[in-house]
Motif scaffolding. Structure first.
Motif, PDB file in Angstrom:
ATOM      1  N   UNK A 153       0.864  -1.182   0.000  1.00  0.00           N
ATOM      2  CA  UNK A 153       0.000   0.000   0.000  1.00  0.00           C
ATOM      3  C   UNK A 153       0.902   1.234   0.000  1.00  0.00           C
ATOM      4  N   UNK A 154       0.345   2.381  -0.334  1.00  0.00           N
ATOM      5  CA  UNK A 154       1.101   3.635  -0.346  1.00  0.00           C
ATOM      6  C   UNK A 154       0.331   4.689   0.443  1.00  0.00           C
ATOM      7  N   UNK A 155       1.079   5.603   1.102  1.00  0.00           N
ATOM      8  CA  UNK A 155       0.429   6.682   1.828  1.00  0.00           C
ATOM      9  C   UNK A 155       0.386   7.945   0.981  1.00  0.00           C
ATOM     10  N   UNK A 156      -0.116   9.034   1.551  1.00  0.00           N
ATOM     11  CA  UNK A 156      -0.277  10.269   0.797  1.00  0.00           C
ATOM     12  C   UNK A 156       1.053  10.934   0.466  1.00  0.00           C
ATOM     13  N   UNK A 157       2.136  10.485   1.086  1.00  0.00           N
ATOM     14  CA  UNK A 157       3.463  11.030   0.810  1.00  0.00           C
ATOM     15  C   UNK A 157       4.229  10.201  -0.227  1.00  0.00           C
ATOM     16  N   UNK A 158       3.584   9.185  -0.768  1.00  0.00           N
ATOM     17  CA  UNK A 158       4.228   8.346  -1.771  1.00  0.00           C
ATOM     18  C   UNK A 158       5.077   7.232  -1.196  1.00  0.00           C
ATOM     19  N   UNK A 159       5.110   7.119   0.135  1.00  0.00           N
ATOM     20  CA  UNK A 159       5.876   6.037   0.751  1.00  0.00           C
ATOM     21  C   UNK A 159       5.112   4.725   0.599  1.00  0.00           C
ATOM     22  N   UNK A 160       5.848   3.638   0.410  1.00  0.00           N
ATOM     23  CA  UNK A 160       5.253   2.329   0.159  1.00  0.00           C
ATOM     24  C   UNK A 160       5.463   1.427   1.369  1.00  0.00           C
ATOM     25  N   UNK A 161       4.383   0.787   1.796  1.00  0.00           N
ATOM     26  CA  UNK A 161       4.425  -0.130   2.932  1.00  0.00           C
ATOM     27  C   UNK A 161       4.318  -1.556   2.394  1.00  0.00           C
ATOM     28  N   UNK A 162       5.205  -2.427   2.865  1.00  0.00           N
ATOM     29  CA  UNK A 162       5.280  -3.793   2.368  1.00  0.00           C
ATOM     30  C   UNK A 162       5.053  -4.754   3.525  1.00  0.00           C
ATOM     31  N   UNK A 163       4.019  -5.577   3.407  1.00  0.00           N
ATOM     32  CA  UNK A 163       3.802  -6.635   4.380  1.00  0.00           C
ATOM     33  C   UNK A 163       4.650  -7.836   3.982  1.00  0.00           C
ATOM     34  N   UNK A 164       5.536  -8.247   4.893  1.00  0.00           N
ATOM     35  CA  UNK A 164       6.443  -9.363   4.627  1.00  0.00           C
ATOM     36  C   UNK A 164       6.070 -10.524   5.548  1.00  0.00           C
ATOM     37  N   UNK A 165       5.552 -11.597   4.946  1.00  0.00           N
ATOM     38  CA  UNK A 165       5.144 -12.753   5.738  1.00  0.00           C
ATOM     39  C   UNK A 165       6.336 -13.551   6.249  1.00  0.00           C
ATOM     40  N   UNK A 166       7.474 -13.400   5.601  1.00  0.00           N
ATOM     41  CA  UNK A 166       8.651 -14.121   6.059  1.00  0.00           C
ATOM     42  C   UNK A 166       9.132 -13.650   7.411  1.00  0.00           C
ATOM     43  N   UNK A 167       9.028 -12.327   7.659  1.00  0.00           N
ATOM     44  CA  UNK A 167       9.477 -11.751   8.930  1.00  0.00           C
ATOM     45  C   UNK A 167       8.309 -11.333   9.828  1.00  0.00           C
ATOM     46  N   UNK A 168       7.057 -11.482   9.335  1.00  0.00           N
ATOM     47  CA  UNK A 168       5.878 -10.997  10.077  1.00  0.00           C
ATOM     48  C   UNK A 168       6.042  -9.530  10.462  1.00  0.00           C
ATOM     49  N   UNK A 169       6.378  -8.724   9.472  1.00  0.00           N
ATOM     50  CA  UNK A 169       6.583  -7.299   9.697  1.00  0.00           C
ATOM     51  C   UNK A 169       5.986  -6.492   8.549  1.00  0.00           C
ATOM     52  N   UNK A 171       7.221  -3.205   6.507  1.00  0.00           N
ATOM     53  CA  UNK A 171       8.361  -2.327   6.271  1.00  0.00           C
ATOM     54  C   UNK A 171       7.914  -1.136   5.439  1.00  0.00           C
ATOM     55  N   UNK A 172       8.684  -0.048   5.514  1.00  0.00           N
ATOM     56  CA  UNK A 172       8.349   1.158   4.761  1.00  0.00           C
ATOM     57  C   UNK A 172       9.516   1.554   3.859  1.00  0.00           C
ATOM     58  N   UNK A 173       9.166   1.892   2.612  1.00  0.00           N
ATOM     59  CA  UNK A 173      10.148   2.318   1.617  1.00  0.00           C
ATOM     60  C   UNK A 173       9.770   3.702   1.108  1.00  0.00           C
ATOM     61  N   UNK A 174      10.776   4.467   0.710  1.00  0.00           N
ATOM     62  CA  UNK A 174      10.501   5.735   0.039  1.00  0.00           C
ATOM     63  C   UNK A 174      10.007   5.446  -1.373  1.00  0.00           C
ATOM     64  N   UNK A 175       9.519   6.475  -2.047  1.00  0.00           N
ATOM     65  CA  UNK A 175       9.051   6.300  -3.421  1.00  0.00           C
ATOM     66  C   UNK A 175      10.171   5.854  -4.343  1.00  0.00           C
ATOM     67  N   UNK A 176      11.426   6.109  -3.946  1.00  0.00           N
ATOM     68  CA  UNK A 176      12.583   5.702  -4.746  1.00  0.00           C
ATOM     69  C   UNK A 176      13.135   4.341  -4.341  1.00  0.00           C
TER      70      UNK A 176
END
Length: 266
Positions: A153-169, A171-176
């Motif tokens: 999913x992405x927020x209003x700032x363009x940051x991307x959130x990744x659900x990782x089932x391997x780590x049950x976490x 994570x957040x990434x910048x648009x780049x």
């Protein structure tokens, strides 16, 4: 006299068609016009429901510009199905359009359209692929900190959130594609994530739905989605989706989709 023989065949006599012309897909109206057979009407007053169980692995779907729909076909030799809404034709790709076999998808799941790019949670390859639209050429690959990404999913700032089932976490990434090392949301048994217009992150975790404030450097727990006890209350919430002020949660136990008002969290 002509040396060519001429043949005739009567297909319709007045309003009656030759039986050889009629097939199971065609029917003749009273005026003799052929048309496609109608689908049978649904039984009046009856609920049509597929049998349980409804607990299935997460896949992915995303809508892009010009009503283009992208769907992840979740198998080992994965594919992305591309179709335009209302069009019977579709394209299928097995990987980025300018890469070799070693770059094929492997169990692709979550999809996210961000501007002129399609992000693919390429689950068993442990990466997020960033593809240019509409060419589907590979633009970037994110793998830092990832083991089994399944939802995006992405927020209003363009940051991307990744659900990782391997780590049950989550994570957040910048648009780049730069990983936010200060953000790490640990969950128990996650299935899916969604985000509303207020940048609240929803997680279907075990048998509940949690939501968090992610505006700051870390996720702040805000609460748990609750609903009045009824047969429509999700006991095993799985896939989530948000539109405007509505949160939709698929319930693996009942097969229903529960709808919540995110402005009141009920």
């Amino acid at each position: 006299m002509s040396e060519f023989q001429t043949y005739y065949r009567v297909l319709r006599d007045q309003r009656h068609w030759d039986e050889a012309v009629i097939n199971p897909e065609l029917a003749a109206r009273a005026d003799g016009v052929l048309y496609l057979q109608s689908l049978p009407d649904l039984p009046i007053g009856e609920v049509i429901q597929l049998p349980a169980p409804y607990d299935v692995p997460l896949s992915g779907i995303a809508c892009g510009n010009n009503r283009t729909i992208y769907t992840a076909i979740t198998v080992e030799d994965g594919q992305i199905l591309i179709a335009v809404c209302g069009c019977a034709e579709h394209d299928v790709i097995t990987g980025p359009s300018d890469s070799g076999l070693q770059d094929d998808f492997k169990f692709p799941r979550g999809l996210l359209v961000a501007g002129d790019q399609l992000l693919v949670a390429d689950s068993d390859n442990g990466r997020v692929l960033v593809l240019e639209l509409p060419s589907m050429r590979k633009h970037a690959e994110w793998s830092s900190g990832l083991q089994e990404p399944v939802c995006l999913v992405a927020d209003s700032h363009g940051r991307v959130y990744v659900l990782d089932n391997g780590h049950n976490t989550v994570l957040r990434f910048s648009a780049d594609g730069e990983i936010d090392s200060g953000f790490n949301l640990a969950v128990t048994s996650p299935f899916c994530i969604a985000m509303d217009k207020e940048d609240r992150l929803y997680v279907s975790d075990a048998d509940t739905i949690l939501y968090f404030d992610v505006v700051g450097p870390q996720a702040i727990a805000l609460g748990e989605i609750t609903a009045p006890a009824s047969r429509l209350s999700p006991r095993k919430p799985r896939a989530l989706a948000v539109h405007d002020a509505r949160l939709y949660a698929a319930d693996a136990e009942s097969g229903y989709i529960a709808v919540f008002d995110t402005s009141t969290q009920t």
